[in-house]
Design an enzyme around this catalytic site. Structure first.
Site, PDB file in Angstrom:
ATOM      1  N   ARG A 107     -33.857  26.660  15.627  1.00 61.51           N
ATOM      2  CA  ARG A 107     -33.095  27.877  15.299  1.00 61.51           C
ATOM      3  C   ARG A 107     -33.892  28.602  14.227  1.00 61.51           C
ATOM      4  NH1 ARG A 107     -26.755  28.622  13.928  1.00 61.51           N
ATOM      5  NH2 ARG A 107     -26.803  28.596  16.210  1.00 61.51           N
ATOM      6  N   HIS A 134     -29.522  33.975  22.138  1.00 63.94           N
ATOM      7  CA  HIS A 134     -28.836  32.681  21.882  1.00 63.94           C
ATOM      8  C   HIS A 134     -28.461  32.061  23.234  1.00 63.94           C
ATOM      9  CE1 HIS A 134     -26.804  29.581  19.840  1.00 63.94           C
ATOM     10  NE2 HIS A 134     -25.729  30.209  19.397  1.00 63.94           N
ATOM     11  N   GLN A 137     -25.714  29.122  23.840  1.00 65.19           N
ATOM     12  CA  GLN A 137     -24.322  29.540  23.716  1.00 65.19           C
ATOM     13  C   GLN A 137     -23.782  30.036  25.051  1.00 65.19           C
ATOM     14  OE1 GLN A 137     -22.192  29.539  20.891  1.00 65.19           O
ATOM     15  NE2 GLN A 137     -20.741  29.897  22.553  1.00 65.19           N
ATOM     16  N   ASP A 225     -18.033  38.862  18.742  1.00 63.11           N
ATOM     17  CA  ASP A 225     -18.870  38.072  17.827  1.00 63.11           C
ATOM     18  C   ASP A 225     -18.805  38.756  16.461  1.00 63.11           C
ATOM     19  OD1 ASP A 225     -20.678  36.242  16.774  1.00 63.11           O
ATOM     20  OD2 ASP A 225     -22.446  37.130  17.723  1.00 63.11           O
ATOM     21  N   CYS A 266     -18.277  32.999  20.160  1.00 63.06           N
ATOM     22  CA  CYS A 266     -19.173  31.854  19.965  1.00 63.06           C
ATOM     23  C   CYS A 266     -18.847  31.075  18.704  1.00 63.06           C
ATOM     24  CB  CYS A 266     -20.625  32.323  19.950  1.00 63.06           C
ATOM     25  SG  CYS A 266     -21.046  33.398  18.559  1.00 63.06           S
ATOM     26  N   ARG A 294     -20.585  23.455  24.238  1.00 60.15           N
ATOM     27  CA  ARG A 294     -21.956  23.465  23.735  1.00 60.15           C
ATOM     28  C   ARG A 294     -22.569  22.081  23.954  1.00 60.15           C
ATOM     29  NH1 ARG A 294     -23.486  27.181  19.908  1.00 60.15           N
ATOM     30  NH2 ARG A 294     -25.535  26.304  20.343  1.00 60.15           N
TER      31      ARG A 294
HETATM   32  N1   CP Z   1     -22.017  29.387  17.912  1.00 60.93           N
HETATM   33  C1   CP Z   1     -22.966  28.806  17.167  1.00 60.93           C
HETATM   34  O1   CP Z   1     -24.164  28.793  17.499  1.00 60.93           O
HETATM   35  O2   CP Z   1     -22.478  28.229  16.039  1.00 60.93           O
HETATM   36  P1   CP Z   1     -23.322  27.625  14.830  1.00 60.93           P
HETATM   37  O3   CP Z   1     -23.967  28.794  14.125  1.00 60.93           O
HETATM   38  O4   CP Z   1     -22.302  26.931  13.985  1.00 60.93           O
HETATM   39  O5   CP Z   1     -24.354  26.690  15.371  1.00 60.93           O
HETATM   40  N1  NVA Z   2     -24.592  36.678  16.110  1.00 60.39           N
HETATM   41  C1  NVA Z   2     -24.384  35.543  15.269  1.00 60.39           C
HETATM   42  C2  NVA Z   2     -24.181  34.305  16.092  1.00 60.39           C
HETATM   43  C3  NVA Z   2     -23.917  33.056  15.324  1.00 60.39           C
HETATM   44  C4  NVA Z   2     -23.785  31.837  16.172  1.00 60.39           C
HETATM   45  C5  NVA Z   2     -25.557  35.368  14.322  1.00 60.39           C
HETATM   46  O1  NVA Z   2     -26.703  35.490  14.763  1.00 60.39           O
HETATM   47  O2  NVA Z   2     -25.321  35.149  13.145  1.00 60.39           O
END
Ligand code: CP
Ligand code: NVA
Length: 308
Positions: A107, A134, A137, A225, A266, A294
């Protein structure tokens, strides 16, 4: 090398096989404690590295638990604690990690960190979120939709809010899984035109709408989101809130969709901002199934990456 970098970069037949395998593995585990190993141990003797340059609850825990259920050993690494965060190149990091581990999930912020990692690693690399997409997700979201309502092909998904990284992967999935997507949000936060065009070229109907109520007419699924993603400047917070407030998902908006429409997010959510608690905790919300899925979806992704 089976890198899982993005939904549009993966063959649709293989994506479908991953969703089906995830559903089967979930069924096979029914009733077991989370730490119980799967009957099959396809990742036995594999070492999985999970690298985080941004915070995470779901991605971190679901990958770790999923890999362990399949027999792997795991290590969770913070980018800041690695030399990666102190000037070592991505390419060198990728080459070194490939001498120790069999699979890398990362990530990160800039997408080029992910793509360079994949270019120079001798082991598969999984996108655990970048500023731009992402994909894991949305694999979980497809699994969740289909568990509740059957095939997502031909359905109408409405994205309410910021055309961000999660929205981008939904657009990729629209093309690959054959559903339509309406984006409801302000023009300055539109999804990238490249992603819209790609979905359209694959036959999806993609609409861009400024009016949330008009957008959700006939919707099968409404998705929200956060209004401020991890990569967004905190200084932009107030401006974003002002722009996005008309796109809040609340009971009145849900009532304009099909009566059996589902709501997804998400998570993490900001209750009272992009969505009300009434919707999050209401009968159409499947947010915690999404979070659970997930785990199952990513187990199938890891197996596909490793060919096991
Ligand atoms: N939805 C998601 O990716 O959550 P986290 O940021 O907690 O991993
Ligand atoms: N759009 C959000 C998703 C988190 C899982 C971010 O990137 O922070």
């Amino acid at each position: 090398m089976n890198h899982f970098l993005d939904i549009h970069k993966t063959d649709p037949t293989e994506l479908r096989a991953m969703i089906d395998q995830a559903a089967a593995m979930k069924t096979a585990r029914a009733g077991q404690l989370h730490a119980a190993p799967d009957a099959e141990q396809p990742l036995k003797n594999h070492m999985v590295a999970l690298i985080f340059e941004k915070p995470s609850t779901r991605t971190r825990v679901s990958f770790d638990v999923g890999a362990r259920q399949m027999g792997a050993q795991t290590m969770v690494l913070s980018g800041a604690d690695m030399q990666l965060g102190h000037g070592e190149t991505i390419a060198d990091t990728a080459r070194v990690l490939s001498r120790y581990v069999d699979l890398i999930m990362i990530r990160t912020f800039d997408e080029t960190v992910l793509t360079e990692m994949a270019e120079f690693a001798d082991v598969p690399v999984i996108n655990g979120l970048t500023d731009r997409t992402h994909p894991c997700q949305i694999m979980a979201d497809i699994l969740t939709y289909e568990e509740h309502r059957g095939s997502i092909a031909g359905r109408k998904v409405v994205w309410c809010g910021d055309g961000n990284n999660v929205c981008a992967s939904f657009l990729h999935a629209a093309g690959q899984f054959g559903f339509d997507l309406t984006f409801a949000g302000p023009q300055v936060l539109d999804p990238e035109p490249e992603f819209v065009e790609l979905a359209r070229a694959q036959g999806s109907k993609v609409e861009i709408c400024r009016d949330a109520e008009a957008a959700v007419a006939d919707a099968d699924l409404i998705v929200a989101d956060t209004w401020v993603s991890m990569h967004d400047a905190q200084s932009a917070r107030e401006r974003r809130h002002n722009l996005l407030r008309p796109y809040q998902v609340n009971a009145a908006l849900m009532a304009k969709a099909k009566p059996d429409a589902l709501f997804m997010h998400c998570l993490p959510a900001h209750r009272g901002e992009e969505v009300t608690s009434e919707v999050m905790d209401g009968p159409q919300s499947v947010i915690f199934d999404e979070a659970e899925n997930r785990l199952h979806a990513q187990k199938a992704v890891m197996r596909w990456c490793l060919g096991v």
